[in-house]
Design a protein around this motif. Structure first.
Motif, PDB file in Angstrom:
ATOM      1  N   TYR A 161      -6.442 -39.611   9.749  1.00  0.00           N
ATOM      2  CA  TYR A 161      -5.145 -39.036  10.084  1.00  0.00           C
ATOM      3  C   TYR A 161      -5.045 -37.581   9.626  1.00  0.00           C
ATOM      4  O   TYR A 161      -4.041 -37.173   9.027  1.00  0.00           O
ATOM      5  N   ALA A 162      -6.108 -36.818   9.917  1.00  0.00           N
ATOM      6  CA  ALA A 162      -6.085 -35.396   9.577  1.00  0.00           C
ATOM      7  C   ALA A 162      -4.986 -34.708  10.373  1.00  0.00           C
ATOM      8  O   ALA A 162      -4.782 -35.008  11.554  1.00  0.00           O
ATOM      9  N   ASP A 163      -4.292 -33.790   9.733  1.00  0.00           N
ATOM     10  CA  ASP A 163      -3.230 -33.046  10.404  1.00  0.00           C
ATOM     11  C   ASP A 163      -3.812 -31.954  11.294  1.00  0.00           C
ATOM     12  O   ASP A 163      -3.298 -31.696  12.378  1.00  0.00           O
ATOM     13  N   TYR A 164      -4.869 -31.316  10.823  1.00  0.00           N
ATOM     14  CA  TYR A 164      -5.587 -30.299  11.580  1.00  0.00           C
ATOM     15  C   TYR A 164      -7.078 -30.538  11.412  1.00  0.00           C
ATOM     16  O   TYR A 164      -7.527 -31.042  10.386  1.00  0.00           O
ATOM     17  N   VAL A 165      -7.830 -30.156  12.421  1.00  0.00           N
ATOM     18  CA  VAL A 165      -9.289 -30.256  12.392  1.00  0.00           C
ATOM     19  C   VAL A 165      -9.828 -28.926  12.892  1.00  0.00           C
ATOM     20  O   VAL A 165      -9.512 -28.509  14.010  1.00  0.00           O
ATOM     21  N   CYS A 166     -10.627 -28.269  12.062  1.00  0.00           N
ATOM     22  CA  CYS A 166     -11.254 -27.002  12.448  1.00  0.00           C
ATOM     23  C   CYS A 166     -12.753 -27.131  12.203  1.00  0.00           C
ATOM     24  O   CYS A 166     -13.224 -26.987  11.065  1.00  0.00           O
ATOM     25  N   VAL A 167     -13.492 -27.461  13.258  1.00  0.00           N
ATOM     26  CA  VAL A 167     -14.926 -27.712  13.134  1.00  0.00           C
ATOM     27  C   VAL A 167     -15.686 -27.100  14.307  1.00  0.00           C
ATOM     28  O   VAL A 167     -15.104 -26.789  15.344  1.00  0.00           O
ATOM     29  N   LEU A 168     -16.976 -26.975  14.107  1.00  0.00           N
ATOM     30  CA  LEU A 168     -17.867 -26.560  15.179  1.00  0.00           C
ATOM     31  C   LEU A 168     -18.414 -27.806  15.854  1.00  0.00           C
ATOM     32  O   LEU A 168     -18.739 -28.785  15.174  1.00  0.00           O
ATOM     33  N   HIS A 169     -18.506 -27.774  17.183  1.00  0.00           N
ATOM     34  CA  HIS A 169     -19.147 -28.866  17.912  1.00  0.00           C
ATOM     35  C   HIS A 169     -19.572 -28.362  19.288  1.00  0.00           C
ATOM     36  O   HIS A 169     -19.062 -27.341  19.777  1.00  0.00           O
ATOM     37  N   PRO A 170     -20.506 -29.044  19.920  1.00  0.00           N
ATOM     38  CA  PRO A 170     -20.918 -28.622  21.263  1.00  0.00           C
ATOM     39  C   PRO A 170     -19.734 -28.646  22.228  1.00  0.00           C
ATOM     40  O   PRO A 170     -18.907 -29.562  22.197  1.00  0.00           O
ATOM     41  N   LEU A 171     -19.662 -27.645  23.072  1.00  0.00           N
ATOM     42  CA  LEU A 171     -18.617 -27.585  24.096  1.00  0.00           C
ATOM     43  C   LEU A 171     -18.696 -28.800  25.015  1.00  0.00           C
ATOM     44  O   LEU A 171     -17.679 -29.258  25.540  1.00  0.00           O
ATOM     45  N   SER A 172     -19.869 -29.358  25.156  1.00  0.00           N
ATOM     46  CA  SER A 172     -20.066 -30.511  26.051  1.00  0.00           C
ATOM     47  C   SER A 172     -19.199 -31.706  25.679  1.00  0.00           C
ATOM     48  O   SER A 172     -18.931 -32.559  26.513  1.00  0.00           O
ATOM     49  N   TYR A 173     -18.719 -31.778  24.441  1.00  0.00           N
ATOM     50  CA  TYR A 173     -17.835 -32.878  24.055  1.00  0.00           C
ATOM     51  C   TYR A 173     -16.560 -32.870  24.896  1.00  0.00           C
ATOM     52  O   TYR A 173     -15.981 -33.923  25.148  1.00  0.00           O
ATOM     53  N   LEU A 174     -16.125 -31.690  25.308  1.00  0.00           N
ATOM     54  CA  LEU A 174     -14.873 -31.586  26.044  1.00  0.00           C
ATOM     55  C   LEU A 174     -15.059 -31.411  27.548  1.00  0.00           C
ATOM     56  O   LEU A 174     -14.159 -31.737  28.315  1.00  0.00           O
ATOM     57  N   ILE A 175     -16.204 -30.907  27.982  1.00  0.00           N
ATOM     58  CA  ILE A 175     -16.355 -30.607  29.412  1.00  0.00           C
ATOM     59  C   ILE A 175     -17.189 -31.629  30.173  1.00  0.00           C
ATOM     60  O   ILE A 175     -17.179 -31.611  31.396  1.00  0.00           O
ATOM     61  N   LYS A 176     -17.900 -32.495  29.469  1.00  0.00           N
ATOM     62  CA  LYS A 176     -18.601 -33.590  30.141  1.00  0.00           C
ATOM     63  C   LYS A 176     -17.716 -34.821  30.050  1.00  0.00           C
ATOM     64  O   LYS A 176     -17.375 -35.281  28.956  1.00  0.00           O
ATOM     65  N   LYS A 177     -17.347 -35.345  31.189  1.00  0.00           N
ATOM     66  CA  LYS A 177     -16.392 -36.462  31.237  1.00  0.00           C
ATOM     67  C   LYS A 177     -16.857 -37.663  30.402  1.00  0.00           C
ATOM     68  O   LYS A 177     -16.056 -38.268  29.688  1.00  0.00           O
ATOM     69  N   ALA A 178     -18.143 -37.996  30.458  1.00  0.00           N
ATOM     70  CA  ALA A 178     -18.653 -39.144  29.687  1.00  0.00           C
ATOM     71  C   ALA A 178     -18.455 -38.913  28.189  1.00  0.00           C
ATOM     72  O   ALA A 178     -18.069 -39.832  27.459  1.00  0.00           O
ATOM     73  N   ASN A 179     -18.717 -37.697  27.729  1.00  0.00           N
ATOM     74  CA  ASN A 179     -18.513 -37.380  26.310  1.00  0.00           C
ATOM     75  C   ASN A 179     -17.033 -37.450  25.947  1.00  0.00           C
ATOM     76  O   ASN A 179     -16.652 -38.018  24.926  1.00  0.00           O
ATOM     77  N   PHE A 180     -16.196 -36.845  26.773  1.00  0.00           N
ATOM     78  CA  PHE A 180     -14.760 -36.841  26.519  1.00  0.00           C
ATOM     79  C   PHE A 180     -14.233 -38.277  26.444  1.00  0.00           C
ATOM     80  O   PHE A 180     -13.420 -38.597  25.574  1.00  0.00           O
ATOM     81  N   ASN A 181     -14.721 -39.132  27.321  1.00  0.00           N
ATOM     82  CA  ASN A 181     -14.286 -40.533  27.308  1.00  0.00           C
ATOM     83  C   ASN A 181     -14.685 -41.237  26.015  1.00  0.00           C
ATOM     84  O   ASN A 181     -13.937 -42.078  25.510  1.00  0.00           O
ATOM     85  N   LEU A 182     -15.855 -40.895  25.466  1.00  0.00           N
ATOM     86  CA  LEU A 182     -16.276 -41.482  24.188  1.00  0.00           C
ATOM     87  C   LEU A 182     -15.348 -41.060  23.047  1.00  0.00           C
ATOM     88  O   LEU A 182     -15.233 -41.754  22.048  1.00  0.00           O
TER      89      LEU A 182
END
Length: 181
Positions: A114-135
């Motif tokens: 239940y983090a209030d904010y999250v500031c991290v680095l991650h591959p852009l593919s987590y958000l732009i590939k539908k399969a990743n986003f669904n996971l």
């Protein structure tokens, strides 16, 4: 402020004006080095993807939490950084956050905390590939991307190998209606 995969504590060093700094890592050697490099940080040696709870970090349910860092990300079946993806570690990731990609599992763990904010680095593919986003459904339902900067993985010349890929330096806020694809 919590970095649940803090390594040597780089994201926790410097002058901070927060009540608590918490760092955790599965690697005893990294935690020992972080203790030598940083002051006024509570450190924990633990698997941050196992039995995920605020209690693991002595965080009360009413405390605000900001997660920061650069969690490990890549396919758990790849040979890159295989030492941190040892099969025995994989067996101890909570089933509700376990994915093939450790970075996605970390994002899901932030939701469990239940983090209030999250500031991290991650591959852009987590958000732009539908399969990743669904996971990342449990994360996406509870967080909204409020800011970000895209950089090349080659910015990390010491650790980046092979083809460059886009990394998002992301800032998420817990948000009751989340985000959609």
């Amino acid at each position: 402020i919590l970095d649940s995969s803090c390594g040597y504590g780089s994201f926790l060093s410097g002058k901070n004006m927060v009540q608590r700094l918490i760092g955790a890592d599965i690697d005893n050697g990294a935690i020992d080095e972080a203790k030598n490099r940083t002051k006024n940080v509570e450190f924990f040696t633990l698997n941050s993807l196992s039995k995920v709870s605020r209690q693991n970090y002595n965080i009360s349910s009413n405390e605000k939490v900001i997660v920061i860092g650069n969690p490990p990300y890549n396919d758990t079946t790849s040979i890159i950084r295989q030492d941190i993806k040892d099969k025995s570690i994989q067996n101890f990731i909570d089933s509700d956050i376990k994915t093939r990609d450790l970075g996605m599992s970390f994002l899901l763990s932030y939701n469990k905390l239940y983090a209030d904010y999250v500031c991290v680095l991650h591959p852009l593919s987590y958000l732009i590939k539908k399969a990743n986003f669904n996971l990342l459904d449990k994360f996406a339902k509870n967080y909204k991307l409020i800011d970000g900067v895209i950089i090349s993985s080659h910015e990390f010349s010491d650790t980046s190998r092979g083809m460059a890929f886009p990394i998002l330096i992301s800032l998420y806020k817990r948000y009751r209606i989340g985000m959609n694809y």
